[in-house]
Design an enzyme around this catalytic site. Structure first.
Site, PDB file in Angstrom:
ATOM      1  N   ASP A 217       0.839  -1.190   0.000  1.00  0.00           N
ATOM      2  CA  ASP A 217       0.000   0.000   0.000  1.00  0.00           C
ATOM      3  C   ASP A 217       0.874   1.239   0.000  1.00  0.00           C
ATOM      4  O   ASP A 217       2.032   1.189   0.418  1.00  0.00           O
ATOM      5  CB  ASP A 217      -0.885   0.031   1.259  1.00  0.00           C
ATOM      6  CG  ASP A 217      -1.899  -1.098   1.260  1.00  0.00           C
ATOM      7  OD1 ASP A 217      -2.170  -1.657   0.185  1.00  0.00           O
ATOM      8  OD2 ASP A 217      -2.408  -1.414   2.355  1.00  0.00           O
ATOM      9  N   TYR A 283       4.037  -9.810   7.269  1.00  0.00           N
ATOM     10  CA  TYR A 283       3.633  -8.438   7.574  1.00  0.00           C
ATOM     11  C   TYR A 283       3.768  -8.165   9.058  1.00  0.00           C
ATOM     12  O   TYR A 283       3.626  -9.067   9.884  1.00  0.00           O
ATOM     13  CB  TYR A 283       2.159  -8.231   7.234  1.00  0.00           C
ATOM     14  CG  TYR A 283       1.833  -8.323   5.765  1.00  0.00           C
ATOM     15  CD1 TYR A 283       1.858  -7.181   4.967  1.00  0.00           C
ATOM     16  CD2 TYR A 283       1.477  -9.535   5.185  1.00  0.00           C
ATOM     17  CE1 TYR A 283       1.548  -7.254   3.623  1.00  0.00           C
ATOM     18  CE2 TYR A 283       1.160  -9.617   3.835  1.00  0.00           C
ATOM     19  CZ  TYR A 283       1.198  -8.471   3.057  1.00  0.00           C
ATOM     20  OH  TYR A 283       0.894  -8.545   1.736  1.00  0.00           O
ATOM     21  N   TYR A 354      -6.080 -10.143   2.530  1.00  0.00           N
ATOM     22  CA  TYR A 354      -6.236  -8.709   2.806  1.00  0.00           C
ATOM     23  C   TYR A 354      -5.986  -8.493   4.287  1.00  0.00           C
ATOM     24  O   TYR A 354      -6.814  -8.868   5.130  1.00  0.00           O
ATOM     25  CB  TYR A 354      -7.642  -8.226   2.453  1.00  0.00           C
ATOM     26  CG  TYR A 354      -7.980  -8.294   0.977  1.00  0.00           C
ATOM     27  CD1 TYR A 354      -7.325  -7.467   0.060  1.00  0.00           C
ATOM     28  CD2 TYR A 354      -8.964  -9.154   0.503  1.00  0.00           C
ATOM     29  CE1 TYR A 354      -7.645  -7.505  -1.289  1.00  0.00           C
ATOM     30  CE2 TYR A 354      -9.299  -9.193  -0.843  1.00  0.00           C
ATOM     31  CZ  TYR A 354      -8.637  -8.372  -1.734  1.00  0.00           C
ATOM     32  OH  TYR A 354      -8.962  -8.403  -3.060  1.00  0.00           O
TER      33      TYR A 354
END
Ligand SMILES: [Zn+2]
Ligand SMILES: [Zn+2]
Length: 396
Positions: A217, A283, A354
């Site tokens: 992002d 992440y 996601y």
């Protein structure tokens, strides 16, 4: 004999004769042509109607080639024939008949000119992976230069919010206008700009294309071992640049916001493969929970490990993607409390999960979720990618 009749009507050179007699013994067309001429007692001619005398002027033509326009070591040469020469070749074939092994005029010119360019300028003919495509245009007897793009592989880290690819100003499309302060850029900073600014300076190329293994992002950081990419420099004037120096310059220019971990020569194929690769990622989500969070409460997250998460297309992108359910496994989770309302969540998941929605639950569209399991609304404040598992690592 057909050749004797033809030679009465048109001047013809040894090369063009020899090309039509591949069965005659000889080192090359010129030699075969001379032999045939002697046997038939044909006079030598000034010029030639079938190659316009190109084969008699090869050395002179090669001098028109500019080896300094673009840096290259290997090349492939092609010829663009004009209509008249095509017509004359048809006539030649019609009158003399085509036997097996007869070469086309194009091939003949390609070889003879290619050989001379290689010798005269110390270059290597390489039809498989040339630095440059040279086209000889018979109409003007000049050369066209088509340098191949330069492909470089590397991995980048990103420490500040910015998009990955170049992003031209939407009003001027990159040419520069008042609205973009004459930068031509919608986003002043992107990962590609930082890399491209330096590479375009060093290569004097026309532009770049970034091919990366996915993207994070805009506001996410890319840390750890970096994200693999291949950058393509279009029409580079210099291509054998010092890559270590390039890395240093990029990192200097990046000012702590963008970093490149290495650069090495790459290929179009690797660029394509990288773009299609589905690498697993690790992440770190910096999470905030309404109502506060404790170490004990977080223990509940254990039940999410190894679980398949069902995600309807997230609300935030539902306007551009069709509504579907995606299922991805969360492989491993670990966490660390960082404040009364915040914790860091390390997530190893299958490609395509996601993450923000996995944490927030997206109003029930993602299940199960961190918010659901903890029984309180939590959301990702900042998302970092800390590892991309795939692609060549940079220097260990
Ligand atoms: Zn000729
Ligand atoms: Zn503009």
């Amino acid at each position: 004999m057909a050749l004797q009749r033809l030679a009465k009507e048109y001047p013809i050179c040894d090369e063009c004769i020899g090309r039509m007699f591949p069965e005659v013994e000889g080192e090359n067309n010129r030699e075969r042509g001379r032999k045939v001429r002697e046997i038939l007692g044909l006079r030598e001619t000034e010029g030639c109607a079938f190659c316009r005398g190109i084969f008699q002027r090869l050395d002179e033509i090669v001098e028109r080639f500019d080896p300094n326009l673009y840096e290259f070591r290997t090349f492939v040469l092609g010829t663009r024939l004009d209509k008249e020469l095509v017509k004359m070749e048809e006539l030649l074939w019609e009158r003399l008949g085509v036997v097996e092994g007869v070469e086309t005029l194009k091939k003949n010119i390609n070889r003879e000119l290619g050989k001379r360019i290689a010798e005269r300028y110390g270059k290597l003919h390489d039809p498989v992976n040339p630095d440059m495509e040279i086209v000889f245009v018979t109409e003007t007897e000049r050369f066209e230069y088509h340098p191949k793009p330069l492909y470089l592989y590397g991995r980048y880290r990103k420490h500040a919010p910015m998009p990955q690819s170049k992003w031209p100003c939407r009003y001027c499309k990159g040419s520069g206008c008042e609205r973009c302060d004459y930068t031509g850029r919608q986003w002043r900073e992107t990962v590609e700009y930082y890399i491209a600014d330096v590479l375009l300076g060093l290569t004097m190329g026309k532009g770049t294309r970034l091919h990366a293994a996915g993207r994070e992002d805009i506001d996410a950081r890319m840390l750890g071992n970096g994200r693999p990419f291949v950058i393509e420099v279009i029409e580079p004037r210099k291509r054998y640049i010092d890559l270590e120096e390039a890395v240093r310059e990029i990192n200097n220019h990046g000012g702590g916001k963008v970093e490149v971990l290495c650069l090495r020569p790459s290929s179009k194929r690797e660029a394509r493969e990288l773009k299609e690769a589905k690498f697993e990622k690790v992440y770190v989500a910096h999470v905030r929970c309404r109502g506060g969070i404790t170490e004990e409460e977080l223990e509940e997250l254990k039940e999410l490990e190894g679980v398949i998460i069902s995600q309807r297309t997230p609300e935030r992108i539902a306007h551009r993607r069709s509504d579907r359910v995606r299922r991805r496994r969360v492989k491993r989770l670990s966490w660390r409390v960082t404040g009364t309302h915040t914790f860091d969540l390390v997530i190893e998941a299958e490609h395509g999960l996601y993450i923000r929605e996995f944490v927030s639950g997206d109003g029930g569209r993602t299940r199960p979720s961190v918010s659901e399991v903890l029984g309180k609304p939590c959301f990702v404040e900042l998302l970092d990618v800390v590892e991309v598992r795939g692609g060549e690592e940079c220097g260990g």
